[in-house]
Design a protein around this motif. Structure first.
Motif, PDB file in Angstrom:
ATOM      1  N   PHE A 175       0.864  -1.174   0.000  1.00  0.00           N
ATOM      2  CA  PHE A 175       0.000   0.000   0.000  1.00  0.00           C
ATOM      3  C   PHE A 175       0.904   1.229   0.000  1.00  0.00           C
ATOM      4  N   THR A 176       0.663   2.177  -0.902  1.00  0.00           N
ATOM      5  CA  THR A 176       1.531   3.337  -1.040  1.00  0.00           C
ATOM      6  C   THR A 176       0.760   4.635  -0.863  1.00  0.00           C
ATOM      7  N   SER A 177       1.492   5.687  -0.472  1.00  0.00           N
ATOM      8  CA  SER A 177       0.851   6.982  -0.224  1.00  0.00           C
ATOM      9  C   SER A 177       0.324   7.616  -1.502  1.00  0.00           C
ATOM     10  N   LYS A 178       0.928   7.274  -2.649  1.00  0.00           N
ATOM     11  CA  LYS A 178       0.474   7.754  -3.950  1.00  0.00           C
ATOM     12  C   LYS A 178       0.577   6.614  -4.954  1.00  0.00           C
ATOM     13  N   PRO A 179      -0.130   6.700  -6.064  1.00  0.00           N
ATOM     14  CA  PRO A 179      -0.062   5.618  -7.064  1.00  0.00           C
ATOM     15  C   PRO A 179       1.377   5.355  -7.519  1.00  0.00           C
ATOM     16  N   ILE A 180       1.652   4.096  -7.814  1.00  0.00           N
ATOM     17  CA  ILE A 180       2.963   3.684  -8.288  1.00  0.00           C
ATOM     18  C   ILE A 180       2.784   2.636  -9.378  1.00  0.00           C
ATOM     19  N   PRO A 181       3.503   2.694 -10.483  1.00  0.00           N
ATOM     20  CA  PRO A 181       4.591   3.626 -10.825  1.00  0.00           C
ATOM     21  C   PRO A 181       4.152   4.826 -11.653  1.00  0.00           C
ATOM     22  N   VAL A 182       2.871   4.913 -12.012  1.00  0.00           N
ATOM     23  CA  VAL A 182       2.358   6.048 -12.784  1.00  0.00           C
ATOM     24  C   VAL A 182       1.060   6.519 -12.136  1.00  0.00           C
ATOM     25  N   PRO A 183       0.628   7.756 -12.416  1.00  0.00           N
ATOM     26  CA  PRO A 183      -0.567   8.292 -11.757  1.00  0.00           C
ATOM     27  C   PRO A 183      -1.838   7.483 -12.010  1.00  0.00           C
ATOM     28  N   GLU A 184      -1.914   6.768 -13.144  1.00  0.00           N
ATOM     29  CA  GLU A 184      -3.121   5.995 -13.461  1.00  0.00           C
ATOM     30  C   GLU A 184      -3.206   4.686 -12.679  1.00  0.00           C
ATOM     31  N   SER A 185      -2.140   4.317 -11.988  1.00  0.00           N
ATOM     32  CA  SER A 185      -2.127   3.080 -11.200  1.00  0.00           C
ATOM     33  C   SER A 185      -2.816   3.304  -9.855  1.00  0.00           C
ATOM     34  N   PRO A 186      -3.262   2.240  -9.198  1.00  0.00           N
ATOM     35  CA  PRO A 186      -3.865   2.380  -7.867  1.00  0.00           C
ATOM     36  C   PRO A 186      -2.799   2.496  -6.781  1.00  0.00           C
ATOM     37  N   ARG A 187      -3.230   2.793  -5.561  1.00  0.00           N
ATOM     38  CA  ARG A 187      -2.310   2.867  -4.417  1.00  0.00           C
ATOM     39  C   ARG A 187      -2.164   1.513  -3.734  1.00  0.00           C
ATOM     40  N   TYR A 188      -2.925   0.535  -4.173  1.00  0.00           N
ATOM     41  CA  TYR A 188      -2.842  -0.819  -3.645  1.00  0.00           C
ATOM     42  C   TYR A 188      -2.367  -1.740  -4.764  1.00  0.00           C
ATOM     43  N   ASN A 189      -1.285  -2.491  -4.518  1.00  0.00           N
ATOM     44  CA  ASN A 189      -0.719  -3.354  -5.543  1.00  0.00           C
ATOM     45  C   ASN A 189      -0.312  -4.701  -4.955  1.00  0.00           C
ATOM     46  N   PHE A 190      -0.116  -5.651  -5.836  1.00  0.00           N
ATOM     47  CA  PHE A 190       0.431  -6.954  -5.470  1.00  0.00           C
ATOM     48  C   PHE A 190       1.944  -6.936  -5.695  1.00  0.00           C
ATOM     49  N   ILE A 191       2.664  -7.698  -4.884  1.00  0.00           N
ATOM     50  CA  ILE A 191       4.112  -7.781  -5.042  1.00  0.00           C
ATOM     51  C   ILE A 191       4.533  -9.246  -5.113  1.00  0.00           C
ATOM     52  N   GLY A 192       5.601  -9.474  -5.814  1.00  0.00           N
ATOM     53  CA  GLY A 192       6.186 -10.803  -5.914  1.00  0.00           C
ATOM     54  C   GLY A 192       7.678 -10.664  -6.141  1.00  0.00           C
ATOM     55  N   ASP A 193       8.448 -11.608  -5.642  1.00  0.00           N
ATOM     56  CA  ASP A 193       9.889 -11.521  -5.829  1.00  0.00           C
ATOM     57  C   ASP A 193      10.506 -12.908  -5.847  1.00  0.00           C
ATOM     58  N   PHE A 194      11.687 -12.986  -6.427  1.00  0.00           N
ATOM     59  CA  PHE A 194      12.481 -14.200  -6.360  1.00  0.00           C
ATOM     60  C   PHE A 194      13.953 -13.798  -6.434  1.00  0.00           C
ATOM     61  N   GLY A 195      14.814 -14.651  -5.899  1.00  0.00           N
ATOM     62  CA  GLY A 195      16.231 -14.337  -5.891  1.00  0.00           C
ATOM     63  C   GLY A 195      17.005 -15.348  -5.069  1.00  0.00           C
ATOM     64  N   GLY A 196      18.130 -14.934  -4.560  1.00  0.00           N
ATOM     65  CA  GLY A 196      18.969 -15.828  -3.782  1.00  0.00           C
ATOM     66  C   GLY A 196      20.056 -15.065  -3.066  1.00  0.00           C
ATOM     67  N   GLY A 197      20.894 -15.820  -2.331  1.00  0.00           N
ATOM     68  CA  GLY A 197      21.950 -15.164  -1.580  1.00  0.00           C
ATOM     69  C   GLY A 197      22.755 -16.151  -0.768  1.00  0.00           C
ATOM     70  N   LEU A 198      23.387 -15.631   0.278  1.00  0.00           N
ATOM     71  CA  LEU A 198      24.230 -16.420   1.160  1.00  0.00           C
ATOM     72  C   LEU A 198      23.856 -16.143   2.605  1.00  0.00           C
ATOM     73  N   MET A 199      23.806 -17.203   3.414  1.00  0.00           N
ATOM     74  CA  MET A 199      23.562 -17.094   4.844  1.00  0.00           C
ATOM     75  C   MET A 199      24.820 -17.560   5.574  1.00  0.00           C
ATOM     76  N   PHE A 200      25.385 -16.684   6.412  1.00  0.00           N
ATOM     77  CA  PHE A 200      26.597 -17.019   7.163  1.00  0.00           C
ATOM     78  C   PHE A 200      26.274 -17.062   8.646  1.00  0.00           C
ATOM     79  N   SER A 201      26.589 -18.175   9.296  1.00  0.00           N
ATOM     80  CA  SER A 201      26.309 -18.354  10.725  1.00  0.00           C
ATOM     81  C   SER A 201      27.439 -17.752  11.554  1.00  0.00           C
ATOM     82  N   VAL A 202      27.143 -16.704  12.307  1.00  0.00           N
ATOM     83  CA  VAL A 202      28.136 -16.131  13.217  1.00  0.00           C
ATOM     84  C   VAL A 202      28.143 -16.880  14.542  1.00  0.00           C
ATOM     85  N   SER A 203      27.038 -17.591  14.832  1.00  0.00           N
ATOM     86  CA  SER A 203      26.942 -18.493  15.978  1.00  0.00           C
ATOM     87  C   SER A 203      25.865 -19.518  15.630  1.00  0.00           C
ATOM     88  N   GLU A 204      25.574 -20.419  16.546  1.00  0.00           N
ATOM     89  CA  GLU A 204      24.575 -21.450  16.262  1.00  0.00           C
ATOM     90  C   GLU A 204      23.173 -20.880  16.116  1.00  0.00           C
TER      91      GLU A 204
END
Length: 243
Positions: A175-204
């Motif tokens: 939910f955004t304070s103004k439409p995103i990414p253009v004025p004709e868009s609504p202020r409520y949108n769906f989001i989705g993502d995918f990706g990856g990375g690394l997890m490093f254990s500094v302790s257990e």
């Protein structure tokens, strides 16, 4: 957009698979039944950095997108120059189990602060040129938003290692304070993502996480138009596991 729907279906499939694996108690099966005892006091103890089944995670992340990709949309749906995206988020997770060399984790993400920088909020007629053709000026502002992803899954590889590579997918709402990414868009949108990375254990029980997310915002055609907003998001996170 269709991509967000496909992503959601994939998440549900992954969750069902993880649940089926844990029902077979694969965590215990992945450990050796017996182990030889090393009585050499001078040999350093080998630590197992595996995340235990049922462990709960509380994580914090700061994310920043210095640029907006266009390779999935195939064209620029709007002017992407100068646009950037930043957000902070909290993750609440639970380790579902481990199947062979992959640990499955369910995550619920809350995004209390996000900023779409130089977001296009308005277009105004500012006059006419000498040939009497009208031209417009694009008004840009930083736009604040909050969101959450109730369906996120992480797949960790090399679970017994201190440094674990992972892939991750998620879906939710913003939910955004103004439409995103253009004025004709609504202020409520769906989001989705995918990706990856690394997890490093500094302790257990504590980890530092580095990663990348292809972050997508779409109104699923509930607005006048549906110009998908994409961001190359890089993040740094810190997590505490309770078990």
């Amino acid at each position: 957009m269709r991509r967000a729907l496909v992503c959601s279906i994939y998440l549900l499939t992954a969750f069902i698979f993880a649940q089926a694996q844990t029902a077979e108690q694969l965590d215990g099966a992945s450990e050796p039944a017996t182990a030889a005892v090393d009585v050499n006091p001078h040999k350093p103890e080998r630590r197992n950095w595996r995340l235990k089944r049922g462990a709960k995670e509380l994580g914090f992340e700061f994310s920043y997108a210095p640029m907006q990709p266009t390779f999935f949309s195939g064209r620029k749906e709007y002017d992407t120059d100068g646009r950037k995206f930043a957000m902070t988020s909290f993750r609440f997770g639970r380790v579902v189990g481990t199947a062979k060399h992959v640990t499955f984790e369910y995550l619920f993400e809350v995004i209390p602060v996000s900023f779409a920088m130089k977001n296009e909020v308005d277009k105004r007629d500012v006059g006419t040129e000498k040939d009497d053709k009208k031209f417009t000026k694009t008004i840009r502002e930083n736009t604040y938003g909050i969101g959450f992803e109730p369906a996120s899954f992480r797949f960790l590889f090399a679970p017994a290692k201190r440094l674990k590579p992972f892939v991750q997918v998620g879906a939710g709402f913003i939910f955004t304070s103004k439409p995103i990414p253009v004025p004709e868009s609504p202020r409520y949108n769906f989001i989705g993502d995918f990706g990856g990375g690394l997890m490093f254990s500094v302790s257990e029980k504590r980890t530092i996480n580095f990663g990348y997310r292809y972050f997508h915002i779409s109104n699923m055609n509930i607005g006048e138009i549906n110009p998908g907003y994409n961001a190359n998001v890089f993040y740094l996170g810190y997590s505490i596991f309770s078990k």
